[in-house]
Write a protein that holds these residues in place. Sequence first.
Motif, PDB file in Angstrom:
ATOM      1  N   GLY A 142       0.832  -1.219   0.000  1.00 25.03           N
ATOM      2  CA  GLY A 142       0.000   0.000   0.000  1.00 25.03           C
ATOM      3  C   GLY A 142       0.853   1.249   0.000  1.00 25.03           C
ATOM      4  N   SER A 183       1.602   7.706  11.233  1.00 21.32           N
ATOM      5  CA  SER A 183       0.643   7.216  12.230  1.00 21.32           C
ATOM      6  C   SER A 183       1.090   5.862  12.790  1.00 21.32           C
ATOM      7  CB  SER A 183      -0.759   7.116  11.641  1.00 21.32           C
ATOM      8  OG  SER A 183      -0.778   6.257  10.539  1.00 21.32           O
ATOM      9  N   HIS A 204      -1.474  -2.895  14.327  1.00 18.72           N
ATOM     10  CA  HIS A 204      -2.524  -2.855  15.361  1.00 18.72           C
ATOM     11  C   HIS A 204      -2.323  -3.983  16.375  1.00 18.72           C
ATOM     12  CE1 HIS A 204      -5.201  -0.793  12.135  1.00 18.72           C
ATOM     13  NE2 HIS A 204      -4.422   0.072  12.750  1.00 18.72           N
ATOM     14  N   ASN A 252     -10.498   0.552  13.109  1.00 17.51           N
ATOM     15  CA  ASN A 252      -9.815   1.066  11.917  1.00 17.51           C
ATOM     16  C   ASN A 252     -10.814   1.121  10.768  1.00 17.51           C
ATOM     17  OD1 ASN A 252      -7.587  -0.414   9.473  1.00 17.51           O
ATOM     18  ND2 ASN A 252      -7.959   1.748   9.838  1.00 17.51           N
ATOM     19  N   TYR A 274      -7.312   6.598   6.533  1.00 22.98           N
ATOM     20  CA  TYR A 274      -7.951   6.829   5.220  1.00 22.98           C
ATOM     21  C   TYR A 274      -9.102   7.819   5.307  1.00 22.98           C
ATOM     22  CZ  TYR A 274      -4.832   3.174   3.996  1.00 22.98           C
ATOM     23  OH  TYR A 274      -3.674   2.472   3.799  1.00 22.98           O
ATOM     24  N   LYS A 280      -1.384   9.149   2.984  1.00 24.45           N
ATOM     25  CA  LYS A 280      -2.332   8.855   1.902  1.00 24.45           C
ATOM     26  C   LYS A 280      -3.014  10.141   1.437  1.00 24.45           C
ATOM     27  CE  LYS A 280      -1.322   5.023   3.853  1.00 24.45           C
ATOM     28  NZ  LYS A 280      -0.734   3.779   3.451  1.00 24.45           N
ATOM     29  N   ARG A 314       6.949  10.685   6.553  1.00 23.67           N
ATOM     30  CA  ARG A 314       6.692  10.211   7.920  1.00 23.67           C
ATOM     31  C   ARG A 314       6.076  11.307   8.798  1.00 23.67           C
ATOM     32  NH1 ARG A 314       5.176   6.968   7.041  1.00 23.67           N
ATOM     33  NH2 ARG A 314       5.326   5.762   8.940  1.00 23.67           N
TER      34      ARG A 314
HETATM   35  C1  LIG Z   1      -4.681   1.538   8.479  1.00 21.53           C
HETATM   36  C2  LIG Z   1      -3.322   2.128   8.397  1.00 21.53           C
HETATM   37  N1  LIG Z   1      -2.821   2.766   9.460  1.00 21.53           N
HETATM   38  C3  LIG Z   1      -1.603   3.315   9.450  1.00 21.53           C
HETATM   39  C4  LIG Z   1      -0.804   3.239   8.331  1.00 21.53           C
HETATM   40  C5  LIG Z   1       0.561   3.837   8.406  1.00 21.53           C
HETATM   41  O1  LIG Z   1       0.556   5.103   7.906  1.00 21.53           O
HETATM   42  P1  LIG Z   1       1.764   6.101   8.187  1.00 21.53           P
HETATM   43  O2  LIG Z   1       2.481   6.230   6.887  1.00 21.53           O
HETATM   44  O3  LIG Z   1       1.102   7.366   8.611  1.00 21.53           O
HETATM   45  O4  LIG Z   1       2.620   5.538   9.249  1.00 21.53           O
HETATM   46  C6  LIG Z   1      -1.263   2.587   7.199  1.00 21.53           C
HETATM   47  C7  LIG Z   1      -0.390   2.479   6.029  1.00 21.53           C
HETATM   48  O5  LIG Z   1      -0.579   1.706   5.128  1.00 21.53           O
HETATM   49  C8  LIG Z   1      -2.549   2.021   7.233  1.00 21.53           C
HETATM   50  O6  LIG Z   1      -3.033   1.376   6.187  1.00 21.53           O
END
Ligand SMILES: Cc1ncc(COP(=O)(O)O)c(C=O)c1O
Length: 405
Positions: A38, A101, A129, A172, A207, A238, A246
Amino acid sequence: MEEFHKVRRLPPYVFEQVNRLKASARAGGADIIDLGMGNPDLPTPKAIVDKLCEVVQDPRTHRYSSSKGIPGLRRAQAAYYARRFGVKLNPETQVVATLGSKEGFANMAQAITAPGDVILCPNPTYPIHAFGFLMAGGVIRSMSVEPDDSFFPPLERAVKHSIPKPLALILNYPSNPTAHVASLDFYKEVVSFAKKHDIIVLSDLAYSEIYFEGEPPPSVLQVPGAMDIAVEFTSMSKTFSMPGWRMGFAVGNERLISALTRVKSYLDYGAFTPIQVAATHALNGDGSDIAEVRNIYKRRRDVMVESFGKAGFEVPPPAATMFAWAKIPEKFRHLGSLEFSKLLVEKADVAVAPGVGFGEMGDDYVRLALVENEHRIRQAARNIKKFLSTADDTMHNVISLNTRR
Ligand SMILES: Cc1ncc(COP(=O)(O)O)c(C=O)c1O
């Protein structure tokens, strides 16, 4: 020599096995269409990059930055919540900037978990998670993902039968990998349940802006009183196509935000100041960049659903996120998602993420990321069509994949 205690709790990343196969196919000259990771492929909007380039010229920005985020950045995030969700946040006490995140989530787990604490976690879900809490010494109890009435009976059982009583519930929505979207009514019920049982709610809203249908996804903090028990994580990765920068946020309950801020103050000095200033600029923008990103993903989604469907691989249209979550075609389902994903690399030059990488409940599925352009998505569908139409003749090869490694 025995593996270290923490490392033993981290099984080899399932996705790594597909990645290795992908790399060796590429090394052999194959043009692999990568719908696996992703990792947003779109460039960060120019105005954000320009702001970074401007600010980095000032040597004062080369010093250590602020771990919890510069004040302007935290104010910009609070303004985003006010504008988008009607949620009022105090940028001093209810907002902390994080290094993406993922980092925020993992360090929240470090901050709040005692050994043996029970965490209610969706299955399938984005791996941090569960593993963020496992690394922090917690114990995971799997929950269902569907944000409807079926969510609550297992939740009630979990609270009744977990000893000690669960510390936290992870949400989530929009979900990675399933793309389920929660309604505000669902959040109201969750918050009421969590308050009744004194359970912390951690909501991953990575998202928040990648949606294609219906109402924009709500925030759990829109529920009156949610601030007493909930923290929410958002991401610049995203929304603004900034995955490598980051930059993310945790917002909500003061006690939880203060615990995370404290842990972070021991671990990091915050993101590079020019990144924080550029992120502030992005959040204070007019939203046109976000709309454009959303449209690109939506067009890719439509192309994928249509072309894969015609190829004989049904892909339900996701209402949000940059992923489709598709059931493995029936005649391959017995293989499991990892073997099926390997097969797609080997026989169709298409990489996908095996559902089991998101938890055992995902093993009948694969996740397809919308990170290739429309032309390449169509090409992937053509490759898959060819593979499916010849599979009956070549199925005898399928089983041997296991032993060929
Ligand atoms: C549900 C979810 N949370 C967190 C992240 C991590 O995002 P970040 O780039 O802000 O660390 C992703 C990344 O794919 C994600 O899909």
